[in-house]
Structures are given as C-alpha cells and as structure tokens.
Design a protein around this motif. Structure first.
Motif, mmCIF file in Angstrom:
data_model
loop_
_atom_site.group_PDB
_atom_site.id
_atom_site.type_symbol
_atom_site.label_atom_id
_atom_site.label_comp_id
_atom_site.label_asym_id
_atom_site.label_seq_id
_atom_site.Cartn_x
_atom_site.Cartn_y
_atom_site.Cartn_z
ATOM 1 N N VAL A 1 39.906 43.645 29.852
ATOM 2 C CA VAL A 1 39.256 42.583 29.081
ATOM 3 C C VAL A 1 40.107 41.315 29.116
ATOM 4 N N GLU A 2 41.405 41.455 28.910
ATOM 5 C CA GLU A 2 42.279 40.278 28.962
ATOM 6 C C GLU A 2 42.253 39.634 30.342
ATOM 7 N N ARG A 3 42.223 40.454 31.395
ATOM 8 C CA ARG A 3 42.173 39.910 32.762
ATOM 9 C C ARG A 3 40.880 39.119 32.956
ATOM 10 N N TRP B 1 40.536 35.123 33.904
ATOM 11 C CA TRP B 1 39.754 34.620 35.033
ATOM 12 C C TRP B 1 38.730 33.596 34.566
ATOM 13 N N LEU B 2 38.133 33.844 33.411
ATOM 14 C CA LEU B 2 37.098 32.957 32.903
ATOM 15 C C LEU B 2 37.643 31.591 32.523
ATOM 16 N N VAL B 3 38.836 31.531 31.928
ATOM 17 C CA VAL B 3 39.344 30.263 31.401
ATOM 18 C C VAL B 3 40.325 29.562 32.336
ATOM 19 N N ARG C 1 38.820 25.997 29.550
ATOM 20 C CA ARG C 1 39.078 26.491 28.194
ATOM 21 C C ARG C 1 38.149 25.866 27.156
ATOM 22 N N ARG C 2 37.459 24.815 27.517
ATOM 23 C CA ARG C 2 36.568 24.137 26.579
ATOM 24 C C ARG C 2 35.165 24.062 27.156
ATOM 25 N N LEU D 1 32.548 34.505 39.408
ATOM 26 C CA LEU D 1 33.771 35.301 39.357
ATOM 27 C C LEU D 1 33.502 36.743 39.778
ATOM 28 N N ASN D 2 32.373 37.294 39.348
ATOM 29 C CA ASN D 2 32.020 38.655 39.757
ATOM 30 C C ASN D 2 31.797 38.740 41.263
ATOM 31 N N LEU D 3 31.134 37.740 41.834
ATOM 32 C CA LEU D 3 30.903 37.720 43.276
ATOM 33 C C LEU D 3 32.225 37.604 44.028
ATOM 34 N N ARG D 4 33.113 36.739 43.556
ATOM 35 C CA ARG D 4 34.424 36.603 44.195
ATOM 36 C C ARG D 4 35.178 37.930 44.153
ATOM 37 N N ARG D 5 35.119 38.615 43.022
ATOM 38 C CA ARG D 5 35.797 39.904 42.884
ATOM 39 C C ARG D 5 35.205 40.930 43.842
#
Length: 101
Positions: A43-45, A49-51, A56-57, A77-81
């Motif tokens: 979850v932290e990872r 990745w999201l921010v 962050r805003r 991000l999911n596609l990149r992963r």
C-alpha cells in the motif's frame, strides 16, 4: 464540527473511545498484526508511485475532474507496472510473461 485552518472535521461523540479500542486491538491481536505487516508495504509503495513527480496536490477544481485524473493516473501506473512485469501484445493478444522463480 471542529474548524482548523479552513478545514472542518466532524466530531464523533465516541471518537476517542473508538480510537483507543482500535489501538488496543492493533497492539494485542496477532491476526491484525499479520494482516498489517502483509499489506503495509504494498500500500505504501502504491501511494509513493501515485504521488511521485509532483503529484501531491489536486490539479483541478471539482470532484469529477479530479476523480478522472486520479483514475487515469492509476491506470497509467498499473499499465507501466504490467509492462515492467513482461506484458506484451503479439498478434492482437495480450500476454504476461510467466513468473520466474
């Protein structure tokens, strides 16, 4: 309602009691601790990745625009992963490389 620096927080009459009980459970319940250890890192990872890269805003005014942005960012991000895990398209068929052990 409690107001601080332009933000409002609803006051729950039993908030402190609920929070104390949750902390007590976290400190003493081995099943809770195992689940926390299992899911904390992924979850932290995902949040990192999201921010990353200045995200962050919120960038837009309005819930719909920001929800659209968030879903697009998460999908990218999911596609990149998946690509990093070996996702390829051959002859119109998407395939994920088998996991190496």
């Amino acid at each position: 309602m409690h107001q601080s620096q332009g933000r409002t927080h609803p006051d729950h009459p039993h908030h402190h009691d609920l929070q104390t009980a949750a902390h007590r459970q976290a400190a003493t319940d081995p099943d809770w601790q195992a689940g926390y250890r299992r899911w904390r890192s992924p979850v932290e990872r995902a949040v990192v990745w999201l921010v990353q890269a200045g995200n962050r805003r919120l960038r837009y005014c309005g819930t719909i625009s920001n929800t659209t942005w968030l879903h697009t960012r998460a999908a990218a991000l999911n596609l990149r992963r998946l690509i990093n895990l070996g996702l390829t398209r051959t002859s119109g068929i998407w395939q994920l490389a088998p996991a190496s052990t």
